[in-house]
Write an enzyme that holds these catalytic residues in place. Sequence first.
Site, PDB file in Angstrom:
ATOM      1  N   TYR A 240       0.858  -1.183   0.000  1.00 16.80           N
ATOM      2  CA  TYR A 240       0.000   0.000   0.000  1.00 16.80           C
ATOM      3  C   TYR A 240       0.895   1.234   0.000  1.00 16.80           C
ATOM      4  O   TYR A 240       2.091   1.148   0.283  1.00 16.80           O
ATOM      5  CB  TYR A 240      -0.965   0.009   1.192  1.00 16.80           C
ATOM      6  CG  TYR A 240      -0.329  -0.187   2.548  1.00 16.80           C
ATOM      7  CD1 TYR A 240       0.127   0.889   3.304  1.00 16.80           C
ATOM      8  CD2 TYR A 240      -0.222  -1.465   3.098  1.00 16.80           C
ATOM      9  CE1 TYR A 240       0.688   0.705   4.555  1.00 16.80           C
ATOM     10  CE2 TYR A 240       0.333  -1.660   4.350  1.00 16.80           C
ATOM     11  CZ  TYR A 240       0.796  -0.568   5.079  1.00 16.80           C
ATOM     12  OH  TYR A 240       1.350  -0.753   6.305  1.00 16.80           O
ATOM     13  N   HIS A 288       6.059  -0.562   1.550  1.00 19.74           N
ATOM     14  CA  HIS A 288       5.896   0.444   0.512  1.00 19.74           C
ATOM     15  C   HIS A 288       6.954   0.267  -0.575  1.00 19.74           C
ATOM     16  O   HIS A 288       8.083  -0.119  -0.295  1.00 19.74           O
ATOM     17  CB  HIS A 288       6.023   1.850   1.101  1.00 19.74           C
ATOM     18  CG  HIS A 288       5.293   2.027   2.384  1.00 19.74           C
ATOM     19  ND1 HIS A 288       3.952   1.726   2.521  1.00 19.74           N
ATOM     20  CD2 HIS A 288       5.712   2.443   3.609  1.00 19.74           C
ATOM     21  CE1 HIS A 288       3.579   1.973   3.765  1.00 19.74           C
ATOM     22  NE2 HIS A 288       4.622   2.396   4.443  1.00 19.74           N
TER      23      HIS A 288
END
Length: 312
Positions: A240, A288
């Site tokens: 995400y 990430h």
Amino acid sequence: MNSKGKALIVLLCLTTICVSWRGYMSFSLPQDERPCACERCLSEDDPWFMKHFNKSVEPFLSANYNISEDVFNWWKCLQREKGNFRTFRETVDRLFLTVPPSPEVLESSPDRCRTCAVVGNSGNLMKSHYGPLIDFHDVIIRMNAGHTEGYEADVGTRTTHRVMYPESSVDLDNTTHLVLAPFKILDLEWLTKALTTGFKGRSYAPVKSKIKSNMDLVMVLNPAFMRYVHDTWLEKKGSYPSTGFLALVLALHMCDEVSVFGYGADSDGNWSHYWEKLRNKKLKTGGHSGNTEYRMIQELNERQKLKFYTGF
């Protein structure tokens, strides 16, 4: 020179002026037809940018906005949420009994130029002397625990919006918007209670029981917006988006001109915070995709959709 010669020169000059003006008008909209009063507006035609930028996606939750169950099912996987859709909606309803039912956002207008500075936490801000330039912007977005005291010359003094989640929360002054980036239902519960009676629950890391913030300036990122950033801007790379990249895309939706500071590794290639001495030089960007996010920022800079100040 006779009168015929002078007339010919005048005619040629007028023709040149008319052709030039028509060319200028074909590439420049009249001020009252442009979306902003900036020298360049983000929404001006660029097929690549418009493929990524979806103005219809609401960046913030509101009392009248309901996300779909499909979005919820994507969002609940970010941090292994066990609650169901009904619990999520009930928690959101309780939250909006405490904070404003709709966010305070400055709308675009042909007679204004909304400028944003997005200030990351990279060590490349050290000795940059960007402080005065950052403070010059209308909207100044910081994230998590990004410090200003003691670093004013490099990072500025003003903050209008701070994007954070419970595990990274800090107390705010009375003029700063608290922008919650929720990754689980617990985050929404935390915000409601930390602003009122005090939060007694537990998370994967310690969280503040109470937080100082102006409740009238609280905003909550929309899970649908978070999914849009992940799917469209990052092409589903990484688990995400980082808080920093969410803040950057948020700025593209809130402002007409965006400047970006303090993103990426430092001059030695380390991912570090400017206020900390880096101890673990093997530190990575977790779930990430730091490299993907950084390349996207570079692409936006090259296409003049934002101004990227690298710091070194």
